[in-house]
Motif scaffolding. Sequence first.
Motif, PDB file in Angstrom:
ATOM      1  N   LEU A 212       0.728   3.703  -6.564  1.00  0.00           N
ATOM      2  CA  LEU A 212       0.484   4.738  -5.575  1.00  0.00           C
ATOM      3  C   LEU A 212      -1.013   4.997  -5.486  1.00  0.00           C
ATOM      4  CD1 LEU A 212       1.709   6.988  -3.731  1.00  0.00           C
ATOM      5  CD2 LEU A 212       1.719   8.440  -5.760  1.00  0.00           C
ATOM      6  N   SER A 213      -1.557   4.970  -4.281  1.00  0.00           N
ATOM      7  CA  SER A 213      -2.972   5.278  -4.102  1.00  0.00           C
ATOM      8  C   SER A 213      -3.165   6.794  -4.211  1.00  0.00           C
ATOM      9  CB  SER A 213      -3.464   4.776  -2.752  1.00  0.00           C
ATOM     10  OG  SER A 213      -3.033   5.633  -1.722  1.00  0.00           O
ATOM     11  N   ASP A 214      -4.403   7.209  -4.262  1.00  0.00           N
ATOM     12  CA  ASP A 214      -4.717   8.642  -4.298  1.00  0.00           C
ATOM     13  C   ASP A 214      -4.774   9.252  -2.899  1.00  0.00           C
ATOM     14  OD1 ASP A 214      -4.916   8.785  -7.089  1.00  0.00           O
ATOM     15  OD2 ASP A 214      -7.000   8.107  -7.051  1.00  0.00           O
ATOM     16  N   GLU A 215      -4.635   8.420  -1.873  1.00  0.00           N
ATOM     17  CA  GLU A 215      -4.747   8.907  -0.506  1.00  0.00           C
ATOM     18  C   GLU A 215      -3.572   9.811  -0.154  1.00  0.00           C
ATOM     19  OE1 GLU A 215      -5.394   7.378   4.060  1.00  0.00           O
ATOM     20  OE2 GLU A 215      -4.737   5.921   2.575  1.00  0.00           O
ATOM     21  N   VAL A 216      -3.892  10.912   0.496  1.00  0.00           N
ATOM     22  CA  VAL A 216      -2.878  11.821   1.035  1.00  0.00           C
ATOM     23  C   VAL A 216      -3.202  12.010   2.510  1.00  0.00           C
ATOM     24  CG1 VAL A 216      -1.841  14.121   0.940  1.00  0.00           C
ATOM     25  CG2 VAL A 216      -2.611  13.024  -1.170  1.00  0.00           C
ATOM     26  N   LYS A 217      -2.352  11.484   3.375  1.00  0.00           N
ATOM     27  CA  LYS A 217      -2.528  11.663   4.816  1.00  0.00           C
ATOM     28  C   LYS A 217      -1.865  12.970   5.198  1.00  0.00           C
ATOM     29  CE  LYS A 217      -2.727   6.756   5.745  1.00  0.00           C
ATOM     30  NZ  LYS A 217      -2.322   5.652   6.622  1.00  0.00           N
TER      31      LYS A 217
ATOM     32  N   GLY B 248       7.275  31.653   8.521  1.00  0.00           N
ATOM     33  CA  GLY B 248       6.038  31.330   7.831  1.00  0.00           C
ATOM     34  C   GLY B 248       5.823  29.825   7.831  1.00  0.00           C
ATOM     35  N   GLY B 249       4.720  29.406   7.276  1.00  0.00           N
ATOM     36  CA  GLY B 249       4.422  27.981   7.211  1.00  0.00           C
ATOM     37  C   GLY B 249       5.188  27.288   6.099  1.00  0.00           C
ATOM     38  N   SER B 250       5.416  26.012   6.283  1.00  0.00           N
ATOM     39  CA  SER B 250       6.055  25.203   5.256  1.00  0.00           C
ATOM     40  C   SER B 250       5.458  23.808   5.321  1.00  0.00           C
ATOM     41  CB  SER B 250       7.575  25.142   5.448  1.00  0.00           C
ATOM     42  OG  SER B 250       7.893  24.429   6.621  1.00  0.00           O
ATOM     43  N   SER B 251       5.773  22.996   4.343  1.00  0.00           N
ATOM     44  CA  SER B 251       5.278  21.625   4.365  1.00  0.00           C
ATOM     45  C   SER B 251       6.371  20.673   3.883  1.00  0.00           C
ATOM     46  CB  SER B 251       4.021  21.470   3.506  1.00  0.00           C
ATOM     47  OG  SER B 251       4.301  21.667   2.154  1.00  0.00           O
ATOM     48  N   ILE B 252       6.255  19.446   4.353  1.00  0.00           N
ATOM     49  CA  ILE B 252       7.157  18.362   3.974  1.00  0.00           C
ATOM     50  C   ILE B 252       6.295  17.273   3.358  1.00  0.00           C
ATOM     51  CG2 ILE B 252       8.606  16.496   4.900  1.00  0.00           C
ATOM     52  CD1 ILE B 252      10.021  19.159   4.876  1.00  0.00           C
ATOM     53  N   SER B 253       6.711  16.756   2.205  1.00  0.00           N
ATOM     54  CA  SER B 253       5.978  15.673   1.545  1.00  0.00           C
ATOM     55  C   SER B 253       6.779  14.389   1.620  1.00  0.00           C
ATOM     56  CB  SER B 253       5.745  16.005   0.066  1.00  0.00           C
ATOM     57  OG  SER B 253       4.869  17.090  -0.064  1.00  0.00           O
ATOM     58  N   LEU B 254       6.073  13.297   1.888  1.00  0.00           N
ATOM     59  CA  LEU B 254       6.693  11.974   1.927  1.00  0.00           C
ATOM     60  C   LEU B 254       5.926  11.024   1.021  1.00  0.00           C
ATOM     61  CD1 LEU B 254       7.096  13.119   5.043  1.00  0.00           C
ATOM     62  CD2 LEU B 254       7.880  10.812   5.380  1.00  0.00           C
ATOM     63  N   LEU B 255       6.657  10.127   0.414  1.00  0.00           N
ATOM     64  CA  LEU B 255       6.095   8.965  -0.256  1.00  0.00           C
ATOM     65  C   LEU B 255       6.300   7.824   0.728  1.00  0.00           C
ATOM     66  CD1 LEU B 255       5.177   7.097  -2.581  1.00  0.00           C
ATOM     67  CD2 LEU B 255       7.536   7.139  -3.394  1.00  0.00           C
ATOM     68  N   VAL B 256       5.220   7.151   1.109  1.00  0.00           N
ATOM     69  CA  VAL B 256       5.312   6.039   2.057  1.00  0.00           C
ATOM     70  C   VAL B 256       4.772   4.788   1.382  1.00  0.00           C
ATOM     71  CG1 VAL B 256       4.623   5.157   4.319  1.00  0.00           C
ATOM     72  CG2 VAL B 256       4.999   7.611   4.013  1.00  0.00           C
ATOM     73  N   ALA B 257       5.516   3.699   1.490  1.00  0.00           N
ATOM     74  CA  ALA B 257       5.079   2.414   0.930  1.00  0.00           C
ATOM     75  C   ALA B 257       5.183   1.351   2.012  1.00  0.00           C
ATOM     76  CB  ALA B 257       5.925   2.032  -0.277  1.00  0.00           C
ATOM     77  N   GLU B 258       4.078   0.648   2.207  1.00  0.00           N
ATOM     78  CA  GLU B 258       4.029  -0.461   3.154  1.00  0.00           C
ATOM     79  C   GLU B 258       4.099  -1.754   2.365  1.00  0.00           C
ATOM     80  OE1 GLU B 258       0.208  -0.129   5.005  1.00  0.00           O
ATOM     81  OE2 GLU B 258       0.658   1.831   5.872  1.00  0.00           O
TER      82      GLU B 258
ATOM     83  N   TYR C 132       0.876  -1.167   0.000  1.00  0.00           N
ATOM     84  CA  TYR C 132       0.000   0.000   0.000  1.00  0.00           C
ATOM     85  C   TYR C 132       0.913   1.216   0.000  1.00  0.00           C
ATOM     86  CZ  TYR C 132      -3.607   3.348   1.070  1.00  0.00           C
ATOM     87  OH  TYR C 132      -4.461   4.416   0.997  1.00  0.00           O
ATOM     88  N   ALA C 133       0.773   2.095  -0.982  1.00  0.00           N
ATOM     89  CA  ALA C 133       1.624   3.282  -1.087  1.00  0.00           C
ATOM     90  C   ALA C 133       0.749   4.533  -1.083  1.00  0.00           C
ATOM     91  CB  ALA C 133       2.467   3.224  -2.361  1.00  0.00           C
ATOM     92  N   TYR C 134       1.214   5.552  -0.371  1.00  0.00           N
ATOM     93  CA  TYR C 134       0.443   6.783  -0.245  1.00  0.00           C
ATOM     94  C   TYR C 134       1.387   7.963  -0.007  1.00  0.00           C
ATOM     95  CZ  TYR C 134       1.207   5.981   4.762  1.00  0.00           C
ATOM     96  OH  TYR C 134       1.783   5.756   5.982  1.00  0.00           O
ATOM     97  N   ARG C 135       0.832   9.161  -0.087  1.00  0.00           N
ATOM     98  CA  ARG C 135       1.603  10.374   0.243  1.00  0.00           C
ATOM     99  C   ARG C 135       1.248  10.813   1.648  1.00  0.00           C
ATOM    100  NH1 ARG C 135       2.605  14.859  -4.182  1.00  0.00           N
ATOM    101  NH2 ARG C 135       3.574  15.641  -2.325  1.00  0.00           N
ATOM    102  N   PHE C 136       2.206  11.436   2.307  1.00  0.00           N
ATOM    103  CA  PHE C 136       1.985  11.994   3.641  1.00  0.00           C
ATOM    104  C   PHE C 136       2.538  13.416   3.605  1.00  0.00           C
ATOM    105  CE2 PHE C 136       1.213  10.152   7.988  1.00  0.00           C
ATOM    106  CZ  PHE C 136       1.060  11.379   8.614  1.00  0.00           C
ATOM    107  N   VAL C 137       1.747  14.389   4.052  1.00  0.00           N
ATOM    108  CA  VAL C 137       2.165  15.787   4.062  1.00  0.00           C
ATOM    109  C   VAL C 137       2.106  16.302   5.497  1.00  0.00           C
ATOM    110  CG1 VAL C 137       1.659  18.124   3.228  1.00  0.00           C
ATOM    111  CG2 VAL C 137       1.342  16.159   1.709  1.00  0.00           C
TER     112      VAL C 137
END
Length: 148
Positions: A95-100, A43-53, A29-34
């Motif tokens: 990669l799924s469309d899910e973004v956690k 100011g605000g910032s974000s970090i993106s991850l690709l996670v694969a189980e 199962y692969a998804y993105r995590f922000v």
Amino acid sequence: MLQIMCWVDSEDYWYLNSMNEKKESVDFYAYRFVVEGGGEGMGGSSISLLVAEFINAKIAVGFVIPNDFKLDKDITFRFICNDSPSKDIAVECKLSDEVKKAAYMGNDLEKIEYIGFTLEKFYEGHDAKFYLNDLRPGREESGEGAQP
């Protein structure tokens, strides 16, 4: 198709290898995590991850990626280890469309430490080992980015 090399412990590599030799499929199962948020006085910032189980292999991998990186739906993960650095084990997944999402106040490095620790504890609770890698280009002038 995106291909990512994953360096894992020998034990995890040989377990994957035995599954491969037995022609067992690897459930994934692969998804993105922000992770979003700011730091004091920033100011605000974000970090993106690709996670694969890799569920039945009891491995999860996470990759910090540039926020503007366009991910393909089809990804091949190639696993290697110290015992066998020239023979990789390929596992293809979608990669799924899910973004956690999560929020954490701090700079980018603090966000990476936070999400890395959180995911490590989560997968540890599910009897899986979690590996985290930073695939962003180096940022030597700020002390952040990919480390050797």
